[in-house]
Design a protein around this motif. Sequence first.
Motif: not given
Length: 302
Positions: A26-37, A51-57, A75-82
């Motif tokens: 399971p890969v968890k995508i944590n999206v934050l909108n910290n835009a100052t513009d 939702e769109y960002t998580v979906k395409i990733l 086993a063949s992949r780089k393990y990045v679950p978050n």
Amino acid sequence: MSSNFILIFIIISCLLLSSTPSIAYPVKINVLNNATDPAGRRRFDKELGKEYTVKILTEEIIPFIWKTFNQPTDASRKYVPNVGFIVKTLTDGAMAEIGEDNIYYNDIAIRDLPAGQEQAKFFFKSVVYHEATHIYQFNGKGTAPGGLTEGIADYVMVKSKVYNPEGYTKPGEGSKWDEGYGVTTRFLEYCDSLKPGFTPTLNNKMKDVFKEDYFQELIGKPLAQLWREYKAKYRKIILDGSFWEWLVRQEQNEGEREGEGEKPVSPIGFQRVIPVSEKLFRVPIPVGVEVQSDEPISNVKA
């Protein structure tokens, strides 16, 4: 249900699973909108969104990276679950960049995406393909040239076809094999033509260390020779086409260049002036390319 039918069903299921890598761990995508513009913040929320960002990733980009790298198992992949995805102002002027396992997307770049939701999504996704590849590619634990890792990130983006082919680097351009981005991508494609599957194999061999000897090992020729032969292959095309564009450009800018004391640009890597709309369509802009805009994003990099 007959035993033959069950056997056929199992075989087909196995083939489907093996041909399309999926998010096995399971890969968890944590999206934050910290835009100052303000405009960038509103546009991300309205036209793109978490939702769109998580979906395409999770459903498109990460599985495509694994498929392109020929990594069907955990086993063949780089393990990045978050993976973190943060929209914010990048003070270094980058359109997007990574840090650790985070993708940072410049809110100014989001503000300046082309008009229309579909166009904005296309440009946005193109950049995310590049940056996500950085997270899941191997880099020889830091021993691979930066230009090579940038070239491989663009290689995946080009393979995805989510980019602008008309504004992209043409085969034969560039002054060195690890110049990065499109220059290196096109050279890797050439290596693929000599040895099918070369680039994903090279990436996977860089799990622990990068060696130039990998080119000799996989293709049977040293890296320097491969680059010379690659340049020679496209030299005629450059002299017949791009050279004349470069020559006209040199004549047009001769007076300006003399006044500013600039050195002439190589005919192999001639300058091009491209609009900001194309700049956002092509990530990133190589050094030496001028950008026409009233409000350019300076020092674009990825």
